[in-house]
Design a protein around this motif. Structure first.
Motif, PDB file in Angstrom:
ATOM      1  N   THR A  38     -16.218  -6.045  39.640  1.00 31.04           N
ATOM      2  CA  THR A  38     -15.539  -5.787  40.912  1.00 31.04           C
ATOM      3  C   THR A  38     -15.659  -4.334  41.328  1.00 31.04           C
ATOM      4  N   ASP A  39     -15.768  -3.434  40.328  1.00 26.46           N
ATOM      5  CA  ASP A  39     -15.888  -1.992  40.597  1.00 26.46           C
ATOM      6  C   ASP A  39     -14.771  -1.537  41.556  1.00 26.46           C
ATOM      7  N   PRO A  40     -13.511  -1.575  41.098  1.00 28.32           N
ATOM      8  CA  PRO A  40     -12.366  -1.385  41.999  1.00 28.32           C
ATOM      9  C   PRO A  40     -12.361  -0.081  42.785  1.00 28.32           C
ATOM     10  N   TYR A  41     -13.023   0.964  42.275  1.00 29.58           N
ATOM     11  CA  TYR A  41     -13.007   2.242  42.989  1.00 29.58           C
ATOM     12  C   TYR A  41     -14.381   2.636  43.538  1.00 29.58           C
ATOM     13  N   ASP A  42     -15.284   1.655  43.623  1.00 31.22           N
ATOM     14  CA  ASP A  42     -16.601   1.872  44.231  1.00 31.22           C
ATOM     15  C   ASP A  42     -17.344   3.035  43.585  1.00 31.22           C
ATOM     16  N   THR A  43     -17.487   2.959  42.258  1.00 30.26           N
ATOM     17  CA  THR A  43     -18.204   4.002  41.532  1.00 30.26           C
ATOM     18  C   THR A  43     -19.713   3.788  41.549  1.00 30.26           C
ATOM     19  N   GLY A  58      -5.082   7.416  47.310  1.00 28.47           N
ATOM     20  CA  GLY A  58      -5.076   8.837  46.986  1.00 28.47           C
ATOM     21  C   GLY A  58      -6.456   9.362  46.672  1.00 28.47           C
ATOM     22  N   PRO A  59      -6.676  10.667  46.875  1.00 30.51           N
ATOM     23  CA  PRO A  59      -8.004  11.252  46.652  1.00 30.51           C
ATOM     24  C   PRO A  59      -8.453  11.257  45.201  1.00 30.51           C
ATOM     25  N   ARG A  60      -7.543  11.134  44.243  1.00 28.71           N
ATOM     26  CA  ARG A  60      -7.954  11.120  42.835  1.00 28.71           C
ATOM     27  C   ARG A  60      -8.920   9.985  42.548  1.00 28.71           C
ATOM     28  N   THR A  61      -8.643   8.829  43.098  1.00 28.53           N
ATOM     29  CA  THR A  61      -9.519   7.684  42.875  1.00 28.53           C
ATOM     30  C   THR A  61     -10.539   7.508  44.000  1.00 28.53           C
ATOM     31  N   ALA A  62     -10.159   7.845  45.220  1.00 31.21           N
ATOM     32  CA  ALA A  62     -11.092   7.697  46.349  1.00 31.21           C
ATOM     33  C   ALA A  62     -12.290   8.626  46.212  1.00 31.21           C
ATOM     34  N   ALA A  63     -12.129   9.726  45.475  1.00 20.61           N
ATOM     35  CA  ALA A  63     -13.221  10.697  45.322  1.00 20.61           C
ATOM     36  C   ALA A  63     -14.439  10.104  44.641  1.00 20.61           C
ATOM     37  N   ALA A  64     -14.251   9.064  43.831  1.00 18.28           N
ATOM     38  CA  ALA A  64     -15.399   8.442  43.158  1.00 18.28           C
ATOM     39  C   ALA A  64     -16.350   7.836  44.176  1.00 18.28           C
ATOM     40  N   SER A  65     -15.795   7.201  45.195  1.00 11.60           N
ATOM     41  CA  SER A  65     -16.615   6.609  46.252  1.00 11.60           C
ATOM     42  C   SER A  65     -17.168   7.683  47.185  1.00 11.60           C
ATOM     43  N   ARG A  66     -16.317   8.594  47.602  1.00 13.80           N
ATOM     44  CA  ARG A  66     -16.746   9.644  48.530  1.00 13.80           C
ATOM     45  C   ARG A  66     -17.809  10.536  47.910  1.00 13.80           C
ATOM     46  N   GLY A  67     -17.662  10.840  46.641  1.00 12.57           N
ATOM     47  CA  GLY A  67     -18.584  11.765  45.997  1.00 12.57           C
ATOM     48  C   GLY A  67     -19.991  11.250  45.843  1.00 12.57           C
ATOM     49  N   ARG A  68     -20.171   9.947  45.948  1.00 18.33           N
ATOM     50  CA  ARG A  68     -21.527   9.396  45.823  1.00 18.33           C
ATOM     51  C   ARG A  68     -22.060   8.883  47.163  1.00 18.33           C
ATOM     52  N   PRO A 149      -1.760  14.279  35.787  1.00 20.05           N
ATOM     53  CA  PRO A 149      -2.765  13.313  35.322  1.00 20.05           C
ATOM     54  C   PRO A 149      -3.971  13.240  36.266  1.00 20.05           C
ATOM     55  N   PHE A 150      -5.111  12.969  35.669  1.00 17.25           N
ATOM     56  CA  PHE A 150      -6.341  12.838  36.448  1.00 17.25           C
ATOM     57  C   PHE A 150      -7.242  11.819  35.762  1.00 17.25           C
ATOM     58  N   PRO A 151      -7.893  10.919  36.517  1.00 18.68           N
ATOM     59  CA  PRO A 151      -8.728   9.868  35.911  1.00 18.68           C
ATOM     60  C   PRO A 151     -10.122  10.361  35.531  1.00 18.68           C
ATOM     61  N   PHE A 152     -10.207  11.199  34.517  1.00 22.67           N
ATOM     62  CA  PHE A 152     -11.510  11.711  34.099  1.00 22.67           C
ATOM     63  C   PHE A 152     -12.461  10.573  33.730  1.00 22.67           C
ATOM     64  N   TRP A 153     -11.921   9.484  33.199  1.00 22.64           N
ATOM     65  CA  TRP A 153     -12.746   8.350  32.798  1.00 22.64           C
ATOM     66  C   TRP A 153     -13.530   7.781  33.975  1.00 22.64           C
ATOM     67  N   LEU A 154     -12.957   7.875  35.164  1.00 19.59           N
ATOM     68  CA  LEU A 154     -13.590   7.294  36.346  1.00 19.59           C
ATOM     69  C   LEU A 154     -14.904   7.991  36.690  1.00 19.59           C
ATOM     70  N   PHE A 155     -15.017   9.262  36.320  1.00 23.02           N
ATOM     71  CA  PHE A 155     -16.190  10.070  36.656  1.00 23.02           C
ATOM     72  C   PHE A 155     -17.084  10.337  35.443  1.00 23.02           C
ATOM     73  N   LEU A 172      -5.634  -3.772  36.948  1.00 17.09           N
ATOM     74  CA  LEU A 172      -5.350  -5.172  37.268  1.00 17.09           C
ATOM     75  C   LEU A 172      -4.739  -5.301  38.661  1.00 17.09           C
ATOM     76  N   GLU A 173      -3.953  -4.304  39.052  1.00 26.71           N
ATOM     77  CA  GLU A 173      -3.365  -4.309  40.386  1.00 26.71           C
ATOM     78  C   GLU A 173      -4.400  -3.984  41.457  1.00 26.71           C
ATOM     79  N   GLU A 174      -5.320  -3.090  41.138  1.00 20.96           N
ATOM     80  CA  GLU A 174      -6.297  -2.632  42.127  1.00 20.96           C
ATOM     81  C   GLU A 174      -7.401  -3.656  42.373  1.00 20.96           C
ATOM     82  N   THR A 175      -7.746  -4.438  41.368  1.00 19.83           N
ATOM     83  CA  THR A 175      -8.856  -5.381  41.518  1.00 19.83           C
ATOM     84  C   THR A 175      -8.661  -6.356  42.679  1.00 19.83           C
TER      85      THR A 175
END
Length: 342
Positions: A38-43, A58-68, A149-155, A172-175
């Motif tokens: 599903t790639d919930p944050y469009d990585t 929020g930009p913490r997770t949205a940045a994964a999509s925007r950055g690419r 906190p920051f989702p380093f794992w996402l990047f 599970l909530e985001e999917t």
């Protein structure tokens, strides 16, 4: 005891436990596989659901999509001290396509993570990298700590670290939200360029008029700093951020401009000349400036100085969050610096 699995039959209990563990592992594997697909944050790690962008978040997770996002060939990285810079206005003045990757309440460790993510996903030449170096960049701790906190794992470049990151309840909530965004043709998309004007939020909280909040601007955090004739730690100060920035500068494509911005702060937030905090700040700026200059096409825009705008209380909400007039003036300086580099 009436039970098909007697407590006196250890072999049956072992088989039951093994089956239970196998089922749990299979269910967990299916959940991880589903969230990965599903790639919930469009990585971009899965192409099963190719709809670009993400729902508003929020930009913490949205940045994964925007950055690419390949629509952008330039970026602004930092925290709320730089987020008021407008990609649209900078495009008008420079002709470059900027994406705002500023994330509030982050420090240099997060900033370098976002820089690396953006650079790693470019398919067309990078034209400009604007990096905000606020006071957090002057921390001598090599761990570059931050208490938020920051989702380093996402990047992360590590597939295993990313998979471990998927094992959390919020995924599970985001999917299902991701699925709703992908399959709903009218679903709202988070602003692609990442711009977020915080002025309405601050005004709504009364930062422009509340006497108690306005009074905070008159405080002097460095008021008790003693005057010293010379820097007591001259030549001994170390800034890990400068060393990391040097690594980035040296690997940045030759055609890309590197602009380091020391964002504006209110006059009372700046340490008085001749004090230890002032020597520390000056040494930090020098180290970061020298690191940036290891890239041939670089410039520094310093607004963390005593200038007329920084002494005008009406242009600030608090010690380090300025208003649109200063943001526009900083943008003009950045555009001028970029013009000189081209």
């Amino acid at each position: 005891m009436n039970s098909s699995i007697s407590s006196s039959d250890p072999a049956r209990w072992r088989r039951f436990s093994a089956v239970l563990l196998a089922v749990a592992a299979a269910v967990l594997g299916l959940i991880v596989a589903a969230t990965y697909a599903t790639d919930p944050y469009d990585t971009g790690r899965s192409n099963l659901l190719p709809k670009p962008g993400v729902r508003p978040q929020g930009p913490r997770t949205a940045a994964a999509s925007r950055g690419r996002d390949q629509a952008y060939n330039a970026t602004i990285v930092g925290n709320s001290h730089i987020q008021l810079l407008s990609p649209e206005r900078l495009k008008t003045s420079t002709g470059l396509d900027f994406v705002q990757l500023a994330v509030p309440a982050t420090g240099p460790k997060e900033h370098f993570t976002l820089i690396e993510w953006f650079l790693r996903h470019r398919e067309r030449p990078v034209r400009a990298l604007i990096v905000s170096a606020d006071a957090m960049w002057c921390n001598p701790d090599p761990a570059m700590p931050n208490d938020k906190p920051f989702p380093f794992w996402l990047f992360s470049q590590s597939p295993l670290e990313y998979l471990r990151g998927l094992l959390r309840y919020d995924i599970l909530e985001e999917t299902p939200r991701r699925l709703g965004y992908v399959f709903d043709t009218d679903a709202e998309r988070a602003r692609p360029d990442g711009y977020w004007d915080y002025e309405p939020d601050y005004i709504g909280l009364g930062y422009d008029r509340d006497p108690v909040l306005r009074q905070r601007l008159e405080q002097k955090p460095h008021g008790k700093a003693a005057l010293v004739e010379h820097d007591p730690l001259a030549g001994k100060r170390r800034f890990p951020t400068a060393e990391k920035l040097r690594e980035v500068a040296r690997t940045l494509p030759a055609e890309a401009a590197l602009i380091v911005v020391f964002p504006a702060t209110y006059t009372n937030f700046q340490p008085p000349p001749g004090t230890e905090p002032a020597y520390h700040d000056a040494a930090c700026k020098k180290a970061i400036t020298e690191a940036a200059r290891s890239h041939a096409k670089s410039a520094v825009v310093d607004w963390r100085v005593q200038r007329a705008e920084n002494q005008e209380a009406s242009l600030f909400f608090d010690m380090s969050h300025y208003r649109q007039p200063i943001a526009r003036a900083m943008e003009a300086d950045i555009a001028q610096a970029l013009a000189k580099l081209n």
